[in-house]
Write a protein that holds these residues in place. Structure first.
Motif, short mmCIF file in Angstrom:
data_model
loop_
_atom_site.label_atom_id
_atom_site.label_comp_id
_atom_site.label_asym_id
_atom_site.label_seq_id
_atom_site.Cartn_x
_atom_site.Cartn_y
_atom_site.Cartn_z
N ILE A 77 44.72 37.26 37.86
CA ILE A 77 45.45 37.79 36.70
C ILE A 77 46.93 37.40 36.80
CG2 ILE A 77 46.19 39.92 35.50
CD1 ILE A 77 43.21 39.36 35.16
N LYS A 78 47.49 37.47 38.00
CA LYS A 78 48.90 37.04 38.16
C LYS A 78 49.04 35.58 37.77
CE LYS A 78 50.18 40.32 41.83
NZ LYS A 78 48.92 40.93 42.30
N SER A 79 48.05 34.78 38.16
CA SER A 79 48.07 33.36 37.85
C SER A 79 48.02 33.14 36.33
CB SER A 79 46.88 32.71 38.54
OG SER A 79 46.74 31.40 38.14
N PHE A 80 47.13 33.87 35.66
CA PHE A 80 47.02 33.79 34.20
C PHE A 80 48.36 34.14 33.53
CE2 PHE A 80 46.70 36.16 30.30
CZ PHE A 80 45.98 35.30 29.48
N VAL A 81 48.97 35.19 34.04
CA VAL A 81 50.24 35.65 33.47
C VAL A 81 51.34 34.61 33.71
CG1 VAL A 81 52.05 37.42 33.79
CG2 VAL A 81 49.68 38.11 33.51
#
Ligand code: 13P
Ligand code: SF4
Length: 368
Positions: free
Chosen positions: A148-152
């Motif tokens: 999720i951090k990567s997506f953000v």
């Protein structure tokens, strides 16, 4: 092995050579290994960890402090992270490739972080793009998976912690017209409300039904709150607040912003773990407090401040069970594995995920 298998697998992995030791023997062995490894070993400990573990931490902090400390440490070869899975992932992302991050028990997850998976998030983003076009910036609480951090990070957004959420939401709203706030609806709502955004400009994204929940003109929406929550902090209720007000009229109530909006509204103060600790430390002797946060921390504050009256806002509160997975036997087991050259429970985020997640973390770290 996938995370779910790790979380559910048999716990009997701690050998008898450790479980047969007395507490004092285990403590002495931890001290011995710490002396032997010196600065090559680093043990960060989150405030919600048990005392039996926190006594051996080289640094104790909230999630922001531990992320900053991990990023600065260049000496340790092994980082034994006493906290939960997402914190160990963050440490791995922020440390060098030759530094190994270890989580003493793989079942130490975070139920909130598990409420947003990457497939749900990508689906949500596609739908939101259809509805709003390129007017949304994603923000994720650090209590989220590396994916999720990567997506953000890939989509121009940043991570936030409870201690910098106000600053980060303000920044994000300067970048785009609206934000998608993952995965904790309560931290998102409480922060946005404190910044003066009316509740009727906040919508909920329901990841199970894959739909936006909102009544009104969607063009007015400023904040889209992912429908996730902390199962520990949701246990504080308006009833608890009423009871404290009735039984202890002079008592101040302080809660973490992961609590529901109505609880935060009825409390005297709300803020991050660090804010709660500092407020109690700076409070006058003789003052009395009901605290709405994790129980290991509340118990520690009670012990550290015998001159103040401190209770849990919810008298039946339990500690965070996943934080509690890290105990003295698991800590010692991880340390023995290092000494024996058979390191287990390594947290390694793959390079592609890590590269984009770093963008999200750095956008936060450079602003705090
Ligand atoms: P902090 O960001 O305050 O450390 O909180 C982390 C957490 O898990 C709270 O439930
Ligand atoms: Fe996750 Fe809540 Fe535990 Fe914090 S207290 S680690 S948010 S489950």
């Amino acid at each position: 092995m996938g995370l779910l298998e790790e979380l559910t697998k048999d716990t009997g992995m701690i050998p008898e050579s450790i479980t047969s030791l007395s507490v004092v023997e285990m403590e002495n062995r931890v001290k011995e290994i710490k002396n032997q490894l010196g600065k090559k070993l680093f043990i960060p400990g989150h405030h919600y960890q048990k005392d039996e573990v926190i006594q051996f931490a080289d640094a104790v902090g909230d999630s922001l402090q531990l992320a900053q400390i991990s990023a600065q440490n260049k000496e340790a070869e092994h980082i034994v992270f006493c906290g939960v899975h997402f914190m160990a992932e963050t440490a791995d992302i922020l440390t060098d490739d030759n530094q190994v991050v270890i989580l003493p028990d793989m079942r130490a997850g975070c139920s909130m972080a598990d409420m947003a998976d990457i497939y749900q998030t990508e689906n949500a983003w596609d739908k939101l793009m259809e509805l709003f076009g390129d007017s949304i910036i994603p923000l994720t609480y650090v209590n989220s998976t590396a994916a999720i951090k990567s997506f953000v990070g890939k989509n121009g957004g940043a991570t936030v912690t409870s201690s910098n959420a106000h600053k980060m939401v303000k920044w994000a709203l300067g970048e785009k017209e609206r934000i998608l706030f993952l995965p904790d609806q309560h931290l998102g709502r409480n922060t946005a409300a404190d910044l003066g955004i009316p509740l009727n400009e906040m919508a909920i994204w329901d990841p199970i039904r894959n739909e936006l929940v909102f009544d009104g003109d969607i063009q007015k929406i400023k904040v889209i709150l992912w429908k996730g929550h902390c199962s520990v902090h949701e246990n504080f209720t308006v009833e608890n607040v009423k009871q404290v007000r009735n039984e202890h009229p002079d008592m101040k109530i302080i809660v973490h912003p992961e609590c529901r909006r109505e609880v935060v509204e009825k409390s005297d103060l709300n803020g991050s773990t660090k804010f709660i600790i500092e407020t109690i430390e700076n409070a006058p002797s003789g003052s009395s407090w009901a605290i709405g946060t994790e129980m290991n921390l509340v118990k520690r504050l009670i012990q550290q401040h015998p001159d103040k009256k401190i209770i849990s806002l919810n008298p039946y509160m339990c500690p965070c069970l996943t934080m509690n997975r890290i105990d003295l036997p698991h800590l010692l087991w991880s340390l023995e594995n290092i000494v024996n050259g058979k390191v287990e429970n390594i947290i390694k985020v793959n390079d592609e995920v890590s590269t984009n997640a770093i963008f999200a973390l750095e956008r936060m770290l450079e602003r705090v």
